[in-house]
Structures are given as structure tokens and as C-alpha cells.
Design a protein around this motif. Structure first.
Motif, PDB file in Angstrom:
ATOM      1  N   ASP A   1       1.430   6.769  -6.894  1.00 54.41           N
ATOM      2  CA  ASP A   1       0.401   7.715  -7.326  1.00 54.41           C
ATOM      3  C   ASP A   1       0.888   9.154  -7.202  1.00 54.41           C
ATOM      4  N   VAL A   2       1.628   9.462  -6.146  1.00 55.45           N
ATOM      5  CA  VAL A   2       2.204  10.801  -5.995  1.00 55.45           C
ATOM      6  C   VAL A   2       3.136  11.108  -7.159  1.00 55.45           C
TER       7      VAL A   2
ATOM      8  N   GLN B   1       2.143   1.749  -3.469  1.00 60.91           N
ATOM      9  CA  GLN B   1       1.089   2.234  -4.353  1.00 60.91           C
ATOM     10  C   GLN B   1       0.822   3.720  -4.147  1.00 60.91           C
ATOM     11  N   SER B   2       0.828   4.150  -2.892  1.00 61.73           N
ATOM     12  CA  SER B   2       0.587   5.575  -2.591  1.00 61.73           C
ATOM     13  C   SER B   2       1.709   6.443  -3.144  1.00 61.73           C
ATOM     14  N   HIS B   3       2.944   5.997  -2.937  1.00 61.15           N
ATOM     15  CA  HIS B   3       4.085   6.759  -3.454  1.00 61.15           C
ATOM     16  C   HIS B   3       4.048   6.822  -4.972  1.00 61.15           C
TER      17      HIS B   3
ATOM     18  N   LYS C   1       0.812  -1.220   0.000  1.00 62.56           N
ATOM     19  CA  LYS C   1       0.000   0.000   0.000  1.00 62.56           C
ATOM     20  C   LYS C   1       0.844   1.269   0.000  1.00 62.56           C
ATOM     21  N   GLN C   2       1.937   1.267   0.753  1.00 66.37           N
ATOM     22  CA  GLN C   2       2.803   2.445   0.775  1.00 66.37           C
ATOM     23  C   GLN C   2       3.456   2.656  -0.586  1.00 66.37           C
TER      24      GLN C   2
END
Length: 468
Positions: free
Chosen positions: A337-338, A333-335, A330-331
Motif C-alpha cells: 500500500d505504501v 500488504q502494508s508495504h 500483513k506486513q
């Protein structure tokens, strides 16, 4: 004529064909990535292949497979280096079957069947499932592997529809089949002399789309596709197949893909997944019903007549999926997207600052939803080479992989990339753009053959069939 002369004659023919491609600036060649180059090219979107936790889990599985304490264990492979044959002969294993059950469960599918690649999965599925009299309808930008499977199939027709265009536009009277929406294609099929066979459900229609399209990075309007198919094929004989090679790992709560994110598992007939993108491994699979799985085992030639994956390949898939299923990505994936949104904003800033002619450099203003960002340019090789010399690996994408007039470099972002690296890439691209503007490169003119609507011609769009 001697054998040597015959061989030389064939080489001469092949050389002339290569020369013709070279003259069109379309010659392909194998290259390697220099050490220290920043990767903006590979498909390893989540960087799982270099994730220490995944690597350690994979090595632990290998060590356990060769450990003496595992002797006689049901899941211990008879050979670590090879599978020994096709799955129908000696290449199957309890580990492979347990992995398939695990993958089906993660993706919310009734069953799964492993293939050596997503290309093998697509060719195997499309070549054997459609029966005589059935029809395959496909997005015109569907992957080359689907085209290969369709050519081998017994389907009576293969009909394209305009890319991601599902519903008829008001007042649309275009006669071109390439320009038609999915709705128009389905309606036309039902109006044909044998249309009652499809309306009654006696014949089947297979609809092939991708979750994320690899050259453009755009996401299929899957909800609309499902609703359109169900509206026109109300007897349930419309079978949607989604290629999720580029959407698995990126979409879904734990990377299950676009179908799962939208809750369409029960309304999509089959999914084809590749493990060589965000999963960071190699191989592919079909998610389907148990009956379809059994049918593929009996009829899919790309499964029957090839050596099965060896234990290391299976273990790498299991390690990567365990990481995803546990929510550990998840981390990442979040990075990612940023990075995607940040890269797109910087590209728009460069375009706004210098206002280059669209044939020289252009970027879609729409917010990207995948890690693939195409930058269209009439000089893709020159731009890619400049970036590579600056230490950033991007690749030129030229015809026939994409239609003439839609040449590009394709920026593929990864969880291991940093915003500093992104800024360096954009700076290199801006430097190239300024040099091109100073040289007056924009005066070379547009490359696309355009219609009145300003879109590449039907002939050029048809070259997508050669996409690899």
C-alpha cells in the motif's frame, strides 16, 4: 489441389489476418523477461511465489507426499506429477476436497469448487447455470472469460451496463444501452412485456461484476450494486457474481477479498477467484452453495472434461493460503500500500511539473486502491520499450484489449518492489516524456473517437468484449 497447396492456402489466409493486425499496430507476440529486469508487470502482487516461507512450506508438502512414511496415508497422492484424469474419474483426491473445505472456510463461503483456472471457472459457471428465459446483466468491462461463458449459456439476454455506474444520474436521458446505469437496466427489464416474470421472481437475473478491474485497477462499488439489485429484484432472484481474481489477497483482513472485507458474503451469490494473482499460484475456484457446487460438478464442462490439477498445484495453493490465513502477509500488504500511494504521488508530480497533453500522458488524480495503476498514453509501445531498455518491465496495453483512445502502460506493483525501484521507473518515464515533448509528439492528435461528452464511442467501448 494437393494437401500441401491447401495448407499453404490456409497459411496465406492466416498471414493476411496477422498482417492486418500488424498494420493496426495490434499484433501480439510472446516475449520473455530479461534477467535483472525489475518487475512492474506481473500479477504476483504480494510476491508470495518468491516468499521464502511459502516456498519452504510448499517444498515440505512435496517431500511429505513422496516420503515412505506417508504410505497408505489418506492424503498421499497416487502420483506426484499428474492427477490421472478428470475429477469425476480418477483425478479427485481427499487432499483436493479438504483444500476446498479449507478455502470455503477462509472466505466465509458454504462451499468451494476448484477449477484449473479462473477462466475455466467463469466459463463453466456462466455457461451452465443461467436457464432459458434468465438474463445476465454485466459491467461492460467484465473479463473476456465471462463473455465466453455468457455466449455458451442458455440465457435469453446479455445486457451490459456502464462501468461501475450503479444509479441513474439526475436528468440522464441517454438512449444508449451502453451508457445506462445498472439501475436503468434493471428498471427497463422490469418494464418489458415479460417483466412481471422477473418482478415476481419466476425468472432469474445474474449480475456479473469484478472486485478489481485488471486494466484500470479500480474497485467495484459493491455495496451499491448489492443494494440496487435487492431494491429492484426484491424476490431474491437477483444473483450477483463477483470475479475476485484481482481483489483476493489484497482486500480483507487476511486477503479474503472485497466481498469479505465488506461483509457481503451472504448477499453475493457466487464468487470466482483466481490463484494466479496475489495468491502467487495457478488455478481458480467458485465459492458458492453446496447445491450450486453439486450442479457445477454435473454440468460445468470446463470441470467435467479436463484433467484435474496435480498435487503440486494443490499443495502450492494450500501453502500460500496457510500463509495468508495465519496473518503472515500483513506486513507485505502494508508495504504494498505504501508503494501504491507513493507511485501515484510521483506520477502526479511528473504530470504537474511538465503538464503533458492528455493524449501523450495522463494519470487519474483519484487515490488508487489496488496495485494496478494505468498510465494512459497514445504511445504505449514506445513508452514501454523505453522503460524496458532502462531495466523496468512494464507492458503496453493496446486495442482491442482496451478501447481506442485508452491505450496505456499498466504499472503493477508488488510487495517485493522497493521505493528506490519505483523512483527509477518514474525517472525513466519522465525522461521519455521530455524526449517526446521535444520531438513534438503531442502534435499527433488524439486517438480516441469521442462523443459529445468526451468519452470513447460506444463502438470503442464494445471492444472490451475482446479483453484477454
Amino acid at each position: 489441389m494437393s494437401k500441401k497447396a491447401l495448407n499453404n492456402a490456409l497459411d496465406n489466409v492466416l498471414a493476411s489476418l496477422l498482417d492486418r493486425r500488424r498494420a493496426r499496430n495490434q499484433l501480439r507476440s510472446l516475449t520473455t523477461v530479461p534477467d535483472g529486469t525489475v518487475d512492474f508487470s506481473s500479477n504476483d502482487y504480494l510476491s508470495l511465489s518468491s516468499q521464502p516461507a511459502v516456498q519452504e512450506a510448499f517444498l515440505t508438502r512435496l517431500q511429505g507426499a513422496v516420503s515412505p512414511t506417508t504410505a497408505g496415508h489418506n492424503n498421499r497422492p497416487s502420483s506426484l506429477l499428474g492427477s490421472g484424469g478428470s475429477r469425476l474419474l480418477d483425478g479427485n483426491s481427499p487432499f483436493a476436497e479438504s483444500l476446498e473445505r479449507m478455502l470455503a472456510d477462509i472466505h466465509g463461503a458454504p462451499a468451494a469448487l476448484l477449477f484449473n483456472s479462473a477462466m475455466d471457472a467463469n466459463v463453466g459457471l456462466f455457461s451452465c447455470v443461467p436457464q432459458p428465459g434468465d438474463v445476465i446483466i454485466h459491467d461492460i468491462l467484465i473479463h473476456a472469460s465471462v463473455h465466453d461463458g455468457m455466449r455458451l449459456s442458455r440465457a435469453s439476454k446479455r445486457i451490459p451496463f456502464a462501468h461501475s455506474r450503479i444509479w441513474d444520474a439526475p436528468g440522464d436521458s441517454s438512449a444508449s444501452s451502453i451508457a445506462k446505469s445498472l439501475e436503468a437496466v434493471l428498471r427497463g427489464l422490469l418494464q418489458e412485456p415479460d417483466g412481471s416474470q422477473f418482478e415476481s421472481g419466476k425468472r432469474n437475473v445474474f449480475i456479473a461484476v469484478e472486485g478489481v478491474y485488471s486494466m484500470d485497477g479500480d474497485v467495484a462499488p459493491l455495496v451499491d450494486i448489492v443494494e440496487c439489485v435487492e431494491r429492484y429484484l426484491s424476490q431474491g432472484n437477483g444473483y450477483i457474481i463477483v470475479d475476485e481474481a484481482h481483489s483476493a489477497g489484497i482486500f480483507g483482513d487476511r486477503g479474503q477479498g472485497l466481498v469479505s472485507e465488506l461483509g457481503l458474503e451472504k448477499r453475493v451469490w457466487a464468487r470466482v477467484l483466481g490463484f494466479g494473482k496475489a495468491v502467487g499460484c495457478a488455478g481458480g475456484m467458485v465459492l458458492c452453495s453446496p447445491t450450486t457446487r453439486s450442479y457445477l460438478i454435473n454440468y460445468a464442462r470446463t470441470l467435467i472434461y479436463t484433467t484435474a490439477m496435480a498435487f503440486p498445484s494443490l499443495a502450492s495453493i494450500e501453502a500460500a493460503y496457510s500463509f495468508l490465513a495465519a496473518g503472515q502477509a500483513k506486513q507485505l500488504q502494508s508495504h504494498l500500500d505504501v508503494l501504491v500511494q507513493g507511485t501515484h504521488k510521483l506520477l502526479l508530480v511528473v504530470c504537474a511539473r511538465h503538464r503533458p497533453p492528455p493524449e501523450l500522458l495522463r494519470v487519474s488524480p483519484g487515490k488508487p486502491r489496488s496495485p494496478v495503476i494505468p498510465v494512459l498514453t497514445s504511445r504505449p509501445r514506445d513508452l514501454a520499450k523505453y522503460c524496458q531498455l532502462k531495466g523496468y518491465m512494464v507492458r503496453p496495453i493496446v486495442a482491442p484489449t482496451v478501447p481506442r483512445g485508452e491505450e496505456r502502460i499498466r504499472i503493477c506493483l508488488h510487495a517485493k518492489n522497493s521505493m528506490v525501484e519505483v523512483e527509477g521507473l518514474i525517472k525513466a518515464m519522465e525522461e521519455w516524456l521530455l524526449k517526446a515533448l521535444d520531438r513534438g509528439d503531442e502534435s499527433e492528435g488524439r486517438v480516441a473517437i469521442e462523443t459529445d461528452e468526451g468519452q470513447p464511442s460506444t463502438h470503442d467501448r464494445a471492444t472490451r468484449e475482446a479483453k484477454i
